[in-house]
Design a protein around this motif. Structure first.
Motif, mmCIF file in Angstrom:
data_model
loop_
_atom_site.group_PDB
_atom_site.id
_atom_site.type_symbol
_atom_site.label_atom_id
_atom_site.label_comp_id
_atom_site.label_asym_id
_atom_site.label_seq_id
_atom_site.Cartn_x
_atom_site.Cartn_y
_atom_site.Cartn_z
ATOM 1 N N ALA A 1 0.911 -1.795 -0.267
ATOM 2 C CA ALA A 1 -0.421 -0.466 -0.100
ATOM 3 C C ALA A 1 0.772 1.798 0.078
ATOM 4 C CB ALA A 1 -0.858 -0.078 1.356
ATOM 5 N N ARG A 2 2.405 1.303 -0.686
ATOM 6 C CA ARG A 2 2.727 2.286 -0.678
ATOM 7 C C ARG A 2 3.390 2.818 -1.997
ATOM 8 N NH1 ARG A 2 0.500 3.409 3.308
ATOM 9 N NH2 ARG A 2 1.618 4.307 5.209
ATOM 10 N N PHE A 3 3.181 3.385 -2.600
ATOM 11 C CA PHE A 3 4.199 3.507 -4.112
ATOM 12 C C PHE A 3 5.602 3.773 -3.939
ATOM 13 C CE2 PHE A 3 -0.728 5.769 -4.509
ATOM 14 C CZ PHE A 3 -0.471 4.832 -6.123
ATOM 15 N N VAL A 4 6.726 2.988 -5.069
ATOM 16 C CA VAL A 4 8.226 2.423 -5.046
ATOM 17 C C VAL A 4 7.849 3.561 -6.459
ATOM 18 C CG1 VAL A 4 9.496 1.293 -4.895
ATOM 19 C CG2 VAL A 4 7.946 1.345 -3.584
ATOM 20 N N PHE A 5 8.760 4.166 -6.734
ATOM 21 C CA PHE A 5 9.638 4.170 -7.903
ATOM 22 C C PHE A 5 11.058 4.768 -8.194
ATOM 23 C CE2 PHE A 5 8.070 7.370 -5.519
ATOM 24 C CZ PHE A 5 8.823 8.795 -5.857
ATOM 25 N N ASP A 6 11.385 5.622 -9.306
ATOM 26 C CA ASP A 6 12.442 5.296 -9.741
ATOM 27 C C ASP A 6 12.456 6.914 -10.402
ATOM 28 O OD1 ASP A 6 13.418 2.938 -8.857
ATOM 29 O OD2 ASP A 6 14.365 2.857 -11.147
ATOM 30 N N ILE A 7 13.356 7.869 -9.647
ATOM 31 C CA ILE A 7 13.327 9.236 -9.984
ATOM 32 C C ILE A 7 14.869 9.869 -11.522
ATOM 33 C CG2 ILE A 7 14.130 11.505 -9.719
ATOM 34 C CD1 ILE A 7 13.045 10.951 -6.941
ATOM 35 N N VAL A 8 14.292 9.387 -12.499
ATOM 36 C CA VAL A 8 14.881 10.163 -13.763
ATOM 37 C C VAL A 8 15.515 11.629 -13.700
ATOM 38 C CG1 VAL A 8 15.614 9.504 -16.458
ATOM 39 C CG2 VAL A 8 14.103 7.652 -15.038
ATOM 40 N N HIS A 9 16.792 11.405 -13.653
ATOM 41 C CA HIS A 9 16.657 13.405 -13.731
ATOM 42 C C HIS A 9 17.981 13.806 -15.145
ATOM 43 C CE1 HIS A 9 20.864 12.178 -11.351
ATOM 44 N NE2 HIS A 9 20.043 11.538 -10.855
ATOM 45 N N PRO A 10 18.207 14.365 -15.576
ATOM 46 C CA PRO A 10 19.447 15.016 -16.209
ATOM 47 C C PRO A 10 20.097 13.924 -16.441
ATOM 48 C CG PRO A 10 18.232 16.577 -15.946
ATOM 49 C CD PRO A 10 17.710 15.974 -15.449
ATOM 50 N N GLU A 11 21.286 13.740 -15.158
ATOM 51 C CA GLU A 11 22.526 13.347 -14.760
ATOM 52 C C GLU A 11 22.043 12.118 -13.769
ATOM 53 O OE1 GLU A 11 21.704 16.369 -13.492
ATOM 54 O OE2 GLU A 11 22.449 16.830 -14.963
ATOM 55 N N GLY A 12 21.194 10.769 -14.371
ATOM 56 C CA GLY A 12 21.218 9.876 -13.887
ATOM 57 C C GLY A 12 20.366 8.753 -13.265
ATOM 58 N N VAL A 13 20.081 8.254 -11.814
ATOM 59 C CA VAL A 13 18.548 8.152 -11.427
ATOM 60 C C VAL A 13 18.843 7.990 -10.112
ATOM 61 C CG1 VAL A 13 17.211 5.591 -11.553
ATOM 62 C CG2 VAL A 13 18.403 6.888 -13.781
ATOM 63 N N ILE A 14 17.705 7.791 -9.023
ATOM 64 C CA ILE A 14 17.151 7.712 -7.962
ATOM 65 C C ILE A 14 17.103 6.973 -8.126
ATOM 66 C CG2 ILE A 14 17.088 8.876 -5.969
ATOM 67 C CD1 ILE A 14 17.490 11.908 -7.082
ATOM 68 N N GLU A 15 17.111 5.696 -7.699
ATOM 69 C CA GLU A 15 16.040 3.629 -7.641
ATOM 70 C C GLU A 15 15.817 4.145 -6.801
ATOM 71 O OE1 GLU A 15 19.143 1.333 -8.570
ATOM 72 O OE2 GLU A 15 18.572 1.347 -10.853
ATOM 73 N N ASN A 16 14.064 3.406 -6.746
ATOM 74 C CA ASN A 16 13.809 2.397 -4.926
ATOM 75 C C ASN A 16 13.417 3.562 -4.410
ATOM 76 O OD1 ASN A 16 13.724 0.330 -6.815
ATOM 77 N ND2 ASN A 16 16.147 -0.272 -5.957
ATOM 78 N N VAL A 17 12.576 4.637 -4.890
ATOM 79 C CA VAL A 17 12.011 5.702 -3.944
ATOM 80 C C VAL A 17 10.731 4.976 -3.490
ATOM 81 C CG1 VAL A 17 11.149 8.059 -3.536
ATOM 82 C CG2 VAL A 17 13.082 7.115 -4.974
ATOM 83 N N ALA A 18 10.689 4.839 -2.057
ATOM 84 C CA ALA A 18 9.438 4.365 -1.089
ATOM 85 C C ALA A 18 9.027 5.569 -0.404
ATOM 86 C CB ALA A 18 10.126 2.911 -0.026
ATOM 87 N N MET A 19 7.721 6.449 -1.376
ATOM 88 C CA MET A 19 7.398 7.134 0.037
ATOM 89 C C MET A 19 6.307 7.049 1.199
ATOM 90 S SD MET A 19 7.291 10.986 -2.750
ATOM 91 C CE MET A 19 6.697 11.418 -1.155
ATOM 92 N N LYS A 20 6.618 7.800 2.502
ATOM 93 C CA LYS A 20 5.545 7.296 2.895
ATOM 94 C C LYS A 20 3.686 7.843 2.691
ATOM 95 C CE LYS A 20 8.044 7.520 7.136
ATOM 96 N NZ LYS A 20 8.446 5.658 7.722
ATOM 97 N N ILE A 21 3.884 9.220 2.204
ATOM 98 C CA ILE A 21 2.487 9.163 1.174
ATOM 99 C C ILE A 21 2.952 8.906 -0.317
ATOM 100 C CG2 ILE A 21 2.801 11.129 3.064
ATOM 101 C CD1 ILE A 21 3.745 12.698 -0.037
ATOM 102 N N PRO A 22 1.317 9.018 0.350
ATOM 103 C CA PRO A 22 0.707 7.369 -0.959
ATOM 104 C C PRO A 22 -0.016 8.544 -2.377
ATOM 105 C CG PRO A 22 -1.613 7.702 0.832
ATOM 106 C CD PRO A 22 -0.112 8.440 1.007
#
Length: 463
Positions: free
Chosen positions: A260-281
């Motif tokens: 019941a939580r959203f998990v995602f990667d942040i793709v940005h011009p210099e790379g990727v921030i992987e597996n961000v699991a936010m508390k807020i949905p």
């Protein structure tokens, strides 16, 4: 600012007004104010030593605040009605009177300012920016449009410094009454430019023109981070970057729901921030976090600090705020008061809890907004399985003939729908077979939150 000793706020209980009141209190000014309702926020201000009077009478103003008009600044919100006695007294006696937005402009002009604008999402996005910067030990002050769960306040104060240029000031840039045009930020986010506040703007094109003027005030050596698809790039000399859920300079990848939580990667011009699991949905909160992360990266914050901050961010009160979270019963409260916000909120609820029954309790905010977006409200509210609809909260407005909640209810397409009072809600809920319950709205529906929470946690209810 040093010309004044006393600061008096007319409408001090507003979320933006109260943040300013706290800033002045923290910086050794004498602060007092008026508000019409003893809300939890007003009670908190009183407990912090700020006198608040609840009756619009001149004799309720503390005597020292009116002894010498040259020593007192009056700060007001445009929501105050024109017949307000205290405001008319201040005008007649030639006090210095400024809008909240004008005062905010004065405070921020010497700071590196991040202005977060948009018809939706600005409170959450600005609070995420502030939290990332705090997490990364950037000297930050922030004037926010909501109470952050991490800090329990709508105001973050920077650490004392002799070099104000090193302080980053995060401010919610409000389009209501064109307030954000008092700001000249170095960096800005624009989340959305949908039609809203048509009682002020008249038509959508005027809203868009105001946003164009706002981005035109961004420092030409600064940056604009805007939701992809917005038509603002030609209105600014600043660098322009885009973001959205699926495309743009900053976007998400590998979006999924785990526990019941959203998990995602942040793709940005210099790379990727992987597996961000936010508390807020919420898909909309993924986009808000993308915008905030883009600004943080621009300011030199590391990917590690951004990921850590996002995963520790607890949200803003009344923005997808869980009140009850049990396997058999969930209650979420949200401030959504525009059809697009309601649709985003309910879409996320349904994605998190597929196949479950949703009871929605909604209070429309403003007669004019209900009139202007009646079809949109009806469509978004028809996403719930059961609707309990409250009467319109008027705020600053007088009634408009033919505009009421009955009119709105008729347009809602679901069968299980009823017009109710706040008392009806509390009487009905124990008798209903509820699964997922949501309260939605920006008026005084928040006074129902704690009673509903207690009712839904009552083991003797019929649920």
């Amino acid at each position: 600012m040093n010309d004044w000793k006393y600061i008096y706020f007319v409408g001090i209980g507003g979320i933006g007004m109260s943040a300013l009141a706290r800033w002045f209190k923290a910086n050794s000014f004498q602060v007092a104010g008026y508000d019409k309702t003893l809300t939890p926020l007003v009670q908190t201000l009183i407990s912090e030593g700020i006198p608040v009077n609840l009756e619009d009478e001149i004799e309720n103003i503390p005597a020292e605040f009116i002894a010498d008009p040259s020593q007192t600044l009056i700060v007001y919100t445009p929501a105050v009605p024109v017949q307000h006695k205290q405001m008319n007294y201040f005008r007649q006696e030639n006090f210095m009177i400024l809008k909240r937005s004008q005062v905010l402009g004065l405070l921020t002009k010497n700071l590196k300012t991040v202005g977060v604008a948009g018809t939706h999402g600005k409170t959450t996005t600005s609070s995420i920016v502030a939290h990332i910067l705090r997490y990364a030990d950037v000297n930050t002050t922030a004037f926010l449009g909501g109470i952050t769960q991490n800090y329990g306040t709508n105001l973050l104060l920077n650490a004392p410094t002799e070099n104000l240029s090193e302080v980053v000031c995060v401010v919610e840039a409000d389009e209501f009454d064109r307030s954000f045009l008092t700001l000249f930020p170095e960096i800005s986010i624009v989340t959305s430019t949908d039609a809203d506040h048509l009682d002020i703007y008249g038509k959508h094109e005027n809203v868009l023109e105001s946003f164009r003027e706002f981005v035109g005030q961004i420092d030409e050596d600064g940056a604009l981070f805007m939701k992809k698809g917005l038509d603002l790039a030609s209105s600014t000399k600043a660098k322009v970057f885009t973001y959205s859920l699926t495309e743009g300079d900053y976007h998400a990848d590998n979006v999924r729901i785990e526990n019941a939580r959203f998990v995602f990667d942040i793709v940005h011009p210099e790379g990727v921030i992987e597996n961000v699991a936010m508390k807020i949905p919420g898909y909309h909160n993924i986009e808000n976090s993308l915008a905030a992360s883009a600004v943080a990266l621009y300011l030199g914050v590391s990917s590690e600090n951004i990921k850590g901050a996002l995963e520790s961010y607890k949200g803003v009160k009344r923005r997808f705020e869980y009140q009850v979270e049990l396997p058999s019963k969930v209650y979420i409260d949200d401030y959504a008061h525009h059809p697009a916000e309601i649709e985003a909120f309910l879409s996320s609820v349904k994605a998190l809890y597929p196949g479950r029954h949703v009871t929605g309790i909604f209070q429309p905010h403003l007669f004019s907004r209900t009139r202007d977006f009646a079809d949109g409200f009806a469509e978004s509210l028809s996403m719930v399985d059961r609707l309990l609809l409250l009467e319109i909260y008027p705020a600053r407005e007088l009634p408009i003939e033919g505009v009421n909640s009955d009119m709105l209810l008729d347009k809602v397409t679901i069968a299980d729908k009823n017009l109710v009072t706040k008392k009806d809600v509390l009487d009905l809920l124990p008798k209903l077979n509820t699964d997922i319950v949501v309260t939605i709205g920006a008026g005084d529906i928040d006074t129902l939150v704690e009673p509903i929470k207690i009712l839904l946690q009552n083991p003797f209810s019929n649920n």
